[in-house]
Scaffold this motif. Structure first.
Motif, PDB file in Angstrom:
ATOM      1  N   LEU A  40      52.676 126.193 -29.814  1.00 41.91           N
ATOM      2  CA  LEU A  40      53.335 125.824 -28.550  1.00 41.91           C
ATOM      3  C   LEU A  40      54.853 125.895 -28.710  1.00 41.91           C
ATOM      4  O   LEU A  40      55.545 126.504 -27.888  1.00 41.91           O
ATOM      5  N   ILE A  41      55.371 125.281 -29.778  1.00 45.62           N
ATOM      6  CA  ILE A  41      56.832 125.233 -29.963  1.00 45.62           C
ATOM      7  C   ILE A  41      57.383 126.655 -30.176  1.00 45.62           C
ATOM      8  O   ILE A  41      58.443 126.997 -29.663  1.00 45.62           O
ATOM      9  N   GLU A  42      56.633 127.485 -30.892  1.00 51.47           N
ATOM     10  CA  GLU A  42      57.109 128.852 -31.142  1.00 51.47           C
ATOM     11  C   GLU A  42      57.057 129.702 -29.876  1.00 51.47           C
ATOM     12  O   GLU A  42      57.948 130.466 -29.582  1.00 51.47           O
ATOM     13  N   ARG A  43      55.976 129.546 -29.116  1.00 48.64           N
ATOM     14  CA  ARG A  43      55.782 130.411 -27.949  1.00 48.64           C
ATOM     15  C   ARG A  43      56.712 130.040 -26.800  1.00 48.64           C
ATOM     16  O   ARG A  43      57.246 130.886 -26.111  1.00 48.64           O
ATOM     17  N   ASP A  44      56.898 128.744 -26.608  1.00 48.76           N
ATOM     18  CA  ASP A  44      57.724 128.293 -25.483  1.00 48.76           C
ATOM     19  C   ASP A  44      58.514 127.056 -25.907  1.00 48.76           C
ATOM     20  O   ASP A  44      58.102 125.922 -25.675  1.00 48.76           O
ATOM     21  N   PRO A  45      59.654 127.276 -26.549  1.00 47.10           N
ATOM     22  CA  PRO A  45      60.417 126.159 -27.125  1.00 47.10           C
ATOM     23  C   PRO A  45      60.901 125.141 -26.098  1.00 47.10           C
ATOM     24  O   PRO A  45      61.239 124.016 -26.455  1.00 47.10           O
ATOM     25  N   GLU A  46      60.910 125.505 -24.821  1.00 50.20           N
ATOM     26  CA  GLU A  46      61.365 124.566 -23.781  1.00 50.20           C
ATOM     27  C   GLU A  46      60.241 123.670 -23.267  1.00 50.20           C
ATOM     28  O   GLU A  46      60.479 122.759 -22.485  1.00 50.20           O
ATOM     29  N   ALA A  47      59.007 123.958 -23.672  1.00 52.53           N
ATOM     30  CA  ALA A  47      57.865 123.303 -23.022  1.00 52.53           C
ATOM     31  C   ALA A  47      57.603 121.876 -23.500  1.00 52.53           C
ATOM     32  O   ALA A  47      57.197 121.029 -22.712  1.00 52.53           O
ATOM     33  N   LEU A  48      57.805 121.634 -24.767  1.00 56.48           N
ATOM     34  CA  LEU A  48      57.470 120.302 -25.293  1.00 56.48           C
ATOM     35  C   LEU A  48      58.719 119.420 -25.223  1.00 56.48           C
ATOM     36  O   LEU A  48      59.682 119.611 -25.961  1.00 56.48           O
ATOM     37  N   GLY A  64      54.462 123.222 -19.304  1.00 56.06           N
ATOM     38  CA  GLY A  64      54.174 124.622 -19.606  1.00 56.06           C
ATOM     39  C   GLY A  64      54.336 125.516 -18.387  1.00 56.06           C
ATOM     40  O   GLY A  64      53.832 125.199 -17.312  1.00 56.06           O
ATOM     41  N   TYR A  65      55.044 126.618 -18.564  1.00 54.28           N
ATOM     42  CA  TYR A  65      55.198 127.597 -17.486  1.00 54.28           C
ATOM     43  C   TYR A  65      54.796 128.957 -18.022  1.00 54.28           C
ATOM     44  O   TYR A  65      55.337 129.418 -19.017  1.00 54.28           O
ATOM     45  N   ASP A  66      53.820 129.590 -17.356  1.00 50.59           N
ATOM     46  CA  ASP A  66      53.316 130.879 -17.855  1.00 50.59           C
ATOM     47  C   ASP A  66      53.746 132.043 -16.960  1.00 50.59           C
ATOM     48  O   ASP A  66      53.184 133.132 -17.035  1.00 50.59           O
ATOM     49  N   GLY A  67      54.721 131.790 -16.083  1.00 49.15           N
ATOM     50  CA  GLY A  67      55.160 132.828 -15.161  1.00 49.15           C
ATOM     51  C   GLY A  67      54.435 132.742 -13.827  1.00 49.15           C
ATOM     52  O   GLY A  67      54.779 133.452 -12.883  1.00 49.15           O
ATOM     53  N   TRP A  68      53.465 131.845 -13.769  1.00 43.21           N
ATOM     54  CA  TRP A  68      52.636 131.744 -12.564  1.00 43.21           C
ATOM     55  C   TRP A  68      52.564 130.304 -12.075  1.00 43.21           C
ATOM     56  O   TRP A  68      52.958 129.999 -10.959  1.00 43.21           O
ATOM     57  N   ARG A  69      52.106 129.412 -12.956  1.00 48.42           N
ATOM     58  CA  ARG A  69      51.946 128.010 -12.573  1.00 48.42           C
ATOM     59  C   ARG A  69      52.686 127.093 -13.546  1.00 48.42           C
ATOM     60  O   ARG A  69      52.995 127.486 -14.672  1.00 48.42           O
ATOM     61  N   CYS A  70      52.894 125.872 -13.094  1.00 47.22           N
ATOM     62  CA  CYS A  70      53.578 124.854 -13.894  1.00 47.22           C
ATOM     63  C   CYS A  70      52.541 123.796 -14.278  1.00 47.22           C
ATOM     64  O   CYS A  70      52.050 123.075 -13.412  1.00 47.22           O
ATOM     65  N   SER A  71      52.202 123.719 -15.543  1.00 49.34           N
ATOM     66  CA  SER A  71      51.138 122.820 -15.990  1.00 49.34           C
ATOM     67  C   SER A  71      51.690 121.736 -16.901  1.00 49.34           C
ATOM     68  O   SER A  71      52.444 122.031 -17.827  1.00 49.34           O
ATOM     69  N   ARG A  96      62.906 119.475 -13.724  1.00 51.81           N
ATOM     70  CA  ARG A  96      64.139 120.274 -13.831  1.00 51.81           C
ATOM     71  C   ARG A  96      63.834 121.590 -14.524  1.00 51.81           C
ATOM     72  O   ARG A  96      64.306 122.650 -14.134  1.00 51.81           O
ATOM     73  N   ARG A  97      63.027 121.532 -15.577  1.00 46.12           N
ATOM     74  CA  ARG A  97      62.650 122.728 -16.316  1.00 46.12           C
ATOM     75  C   ARG A  97      61.917 123.698 -15.388  1.00 46.12           C
ATOM     76  O   ARG A  97      62.210 124.898 -15.350  1.00 46.12           O
ATOM     77  N   PHE A  98      60.962 123.193 -14.654  1.00 46.20           N
ATOM     78  CA  PHE A  98      60.178 124.054 -13.772  1.00 46.20           C
ATOM     79  C   PHE A  98      61.053 124.679 -12.683  1.00 46.20           C
ATOM     80  O   PHE A  98      60.927 125.864 -12.381  1.00 46.20           O
ATOM     81  N   LEU A  99      61.932 123.880 -12.112  1.00 50.74           N
ATOM     82  CA  LEU A  99      62.793 124.429 -11.059  1.00 50.74           C
ATOM     83  C   LEU A  99      63.703 125.514 -11.619  1.00 50.74           C
ATOM     84  O   LEU A  99      63.935 126.537 -10.982  1.00 50.74           O
ATOM     85  N   ALA A 100      64.167 125.312 -12.850  1.00 48.93           N
ATOM     86  CA  ALA A 100      65.075 126.295 -13.470  1.00 48.93           C
ATOM     87  C   ALA A 100      64.397 127.642 -13.692  1.00 48.93           C
ATOM     88  O   ALA A 100      65.050 128.682 -13.674  1.00 48.93           O
ATOM     89  N   ALA A 108      48.679 118.637 -12.983  1.00 51.47           N
ATOM     90  CA  ALA A 108      48.304 117.823 -14.150  1.00 51.47           C
ATOM     91  C   ALA A 108      46.829 117.448 -14.064  1.00 51.47           C
ATOM     92  O   ALA A 108      46.315 117.199 -12.972  1.00 51.47           O
ATOM     93  N   MET A 109      46.159 117.424 -15.194  1.00 50.99           N
ATOM     94  CA  MET A 109      44.786 116.913 -15.276  1.00 50.99           C
ATOM     95  C   MET A 109      44.891 115.429 -15.606  1.00 50.99           C
ATOM     96  O   MET A 109      45.506 115.065 -16.607  1.00 50.99           O
ATOM     97  N   VAL A 110      44.297 114.601 -14.796  1.00 54.36           N
ATOM     98  CA  VAL A 110      44.378 113.152 -15.019  1.00 54.36           C
ATOM     99  C   VAL A 110      42.964 112.576 -14.976  1.00 54.36           C
ATOM    100  O   VAL A 110      42.243 112.791 -13.990  1.00 54.36           O
ATOM    101  N   LEU A 111      42.587 111.884 -16.014  1.00 56.53           N
ATOM    102  CA  LEU A 111      41.246 111.277 -16.036  1.00 56.53           C
ATOM    103  C   LEU A 111      41.105 110.293 -14.881  1.00 56.53           C
ATOM    104  O   LEU A 111      41.992 109.451 -14.664  1.00 56.53           O
ATOM    105  N   GLU A 112      39.992 110.389 -14.186  1.00 55.38           N
ATOM    106  CA  GLU A 112      39.762 109.510 -13.037  1.00 55.38           C
ATOM    107  C   GLU A 112      39.873 108.033 -13.419  1.00 55.38           C
ATOM    108  O   GLU A 112      40.368 107.226 -12.653  1.00 55.38           O
ATOM    109  N   ALA A 113      39.371 107.710 -14.623  1.00 53.79           N
ATOM    110  CA  ALA A 113      39.329 106.300 -15.016  1.00 53.79           C
ATOM    111  C   ALA A 113      40.672 105.783 -15.540  1.00 53.79           C
ATOM    112  O   ALA A 113      40.802 104.587 -15.823  1.00 53.79           O
TER     113      ALA A 113
END
Ligand SMILES: CC(C)(COP(=O)(O)OP(=O)(O)OC[C@H]1O[C@@H](n2cnc3c(N)ncnc32)[C@H](O)[C@@H]1OP(=O)(O)O)[C@@H](O)C(=O)NCCC(=O)NCCS
Length: 140
Positions: A40-48, A64-71, A96-100, A108-113
């Motif tokens: 993750l850090i190597e592929r997208d140093p801004e993500a973590l 995480g931004y893959d050029g399509w969605r912001c996860s 801020r990262r996503f807007l840039a 985001a995936m969020v557990l229901e419980a």
């Protein structure tokens, strides 16, 4: 709001981040190992994105931004440092990262419980959608 330092993770920090997640995150996922975090850090140093307080790692989020969605993944704050606005500050940094990079919406995936998490995401402006289910297939 406490005096936080928000920054992106550096190469070589995978082990520190993994041990932080053991103490702070909800559960684990298939990528929670040295190889997963290093990639993750190597592929997208801004993500973590990490939060430090007095030199100690107290919070994290993956934006995480893959050029399509912001996860978003791994939103976590050290139990001793919760309810001080750290998750909010991390989600602001993620936004801020996503807007840039031209991102349009965060997911985001969020557990229901996970009531605490649901409240934190809602406080940051995220809304739950009812009409989806997660579909997965492990590759190994
Ligand atoms: C969820 C979590 C990241 C929140 O972190 P945090 O730094 O305590 O959150 P913040 O202080 O920024 O809270 C922002 C807002 O979220 C809501 N909130 C956060 N924790 C809450 C709780 N325990 N109960 C009710 N509301 C809560 C509140 O509206 C809060 O604003 P307020 O304190 O002004 O009322 C943290 O509890 C955590 O790490 N939990 C374990 C890991 C986890 O579940 N992560 C989410 C995965 S989807």
């Amino acid at each position: 709001m406490i005096d936080l330092q928000i920054r992106t993770a550096r190469a070589g920090e995978a082990a520190t981040v993994l041990s932080f997640w053991k103490a702070a995150a909800e559960g684990t996922s298939i990528t929670d190992d040295m190889d997963g975090v290093t990639r993750l850090i190597e592929r997208d140093p801004e993500a973590l994105i990490l939060a430090e307080y007095e030199g100690r790692l107290v919070g994290s989020v993956i934006a995480g931004y893959d050029g399509w969605r912001c996860s978003l993944y791994r939103l976590a704050v050290l139990p001793s440092h919760r309810r001080r606005g750290i998750a909010s500050a991390l989600l602001e940094a993620a936004e801020r990262r996503f807007l840039a990079v031209g991102g349009r919406r965060g997911d985001a995936m969020v557990l229901e419980a996970n009531e605490r998490a649901r409240r934190a995401w809602a406080a940051a402006g995220y809304q739950r959608e009812d009409h989806w289910r997660r579909w997965v297939k492990p590759f190994a």
